[in-house]
Design a protein around this motif. Structure first.
Motif, mmCIF file in Angstrom:
data_model
loop_
_atom_site.group_PDB
_atom_site.id
_atom_site.type_symbol
_atom_site.label_atom_id
_atom_site.label_comp_id
_atom_site.label_asym_id
_atom_site.label_seq_id
_atom_site.Cartn_x
_atom_site.Cartn_y
_atom_site.Cartn_z
ATOM 1 N N ALA A 1 -60.203 3.166 -46.583
ATOM 2 C CA ALA A 1 -59.275 3.075 -45.451
ATOM 3 C C ALA A 1 -58.579 1.716 -45.441
ATOM 4 N N GLN A 2 -59.312 0.666 -45.774
ATOM 5 C CA GLN A 2 -58.716 -0.669 -45.808
ATOM 6 C C GLN A 2 -57.715 -0.789 -46.953
ATOM 7 N N VAL B 1 -51.895 -1.290 -48.541
ATOM 8 C CA VAL B 1 -50.608 -0.810 -49.052
ATOM 9 C C VAL B 1 -49.570 -0.788 -47.926
ATOM 10 N N ILE B 2 -49.972 -0.294 -46.764
ATOM 11 C CA ILE B 2 -49.051 -0.262 -45.611
ATOM 12 C C ILE B 2 -48.655 -1.682 -45.213
ATOM 13 N N ASN B 3 -49.626 -2.601 -45.168
ATOM 14 C CA ASN B 3 -49.322 -3.998 -44.830
ATOM 15 C C ASN B 3 -48.324 -4.595 -45.815
ATOM 16 N N TYR B 4 -48.549 -4.351 -47.098
ATOM 17 C CA TYR B 4 -47.670 -4.899 -48.138
ATOM 18 C C TYR B 4 -46.247 -4.375 -47.997
ATOM 19 N N ARG B 5 -46.110 -3.086 -47.716
ATOM 20 C CA ARG B 5 -44.787 -2.468 -47.640
ATOM 21 C C ARG B 5 -44.065 -2.728 -46.322
ATOM 22 N N SER B 6 -44.816 -3.009 -45.249
ATOM 23 C CA SER B 6 -44.194 -3.013 -43.925
ATOM 24 C C SER B 6 -44.248 -4.319 -43.152
#
Length: 159
Positions: free
Chosen positions: A102-103, A108-113
């Motif tokens: 989950a982390q 990936v979401i943190n990197y992209r957003s």
């Protein structure tokens, strides 16, 4: 390094991430005039869905607060898993890896957003959780006197 320490480090990082996220989220104002106009429009433009008056600003606020709550819960969970890793490491196999997975998705979401600090927090957390899950798996102890099932079968076992 022991799994307990890594889970406890992750707990502190999740807590700090939660504080930073909540503070940043609640005090954020875009620096550009265009960004402030979009932010204001998100608050001011309402639409009706299922009988409720909603706005994208409301969605933004609701998801932001929800994300902060999840970070604080993750802090608690990591601290709890640290205690379990010390007392019964073999019981953590699946939950430790799912927490790590989950982390990784969050990373990936943190990197992209988001800005680099969120990505750095996410990376350190993924490393701590993955390493802790690996160590907890390796430290499975069989209590004294407990029979360990064999994977080998004799011809008498097969009927």
């Amino acid at each position: 390094m022991k799994a307990t320490l890594l889970y406890r480090i992750a707990a502190v990082i999740f807590f700090l991430f939660g504080i930073g996220h909540t503070y940043g989220f609640l005090t954020f104002l875009p620096s550009s005039e265009e960004g402030r106009a979009v932010f204001k429009a998100m608050q001011d433009v309402h639409f009706t869905e299922h009988g409720a008056s909603l706005s994208y600003g409301g969605f933004y606020s609701g998801f932001g607060v929800s994300a902060g709550i999840q970070l604080f819960f993750s802090s608690y969970l990591a601290w709890y898993l640290g205690g379990v890793a010390r007392k019964a490491p073999g019981t953590l196999d699946l939950i430790g890896w799912v927490f790590c997975a989950a982390q990784l998705v969050g990373l990936v979401i943190n990197y992209r957003s988001f800005a680099p600090p969120a990505t750095i927090f996410g990376l350190v957390l993924a490393l701590c959780l993955g390493w802790a899950a690996w160590l907890a798996r390796k430290n499975v102890a069989v209590p004294q006197g407990m029979a360990v099932p064999s994977l080998e079968h004799s011809s008498a076992d097969i009927h």
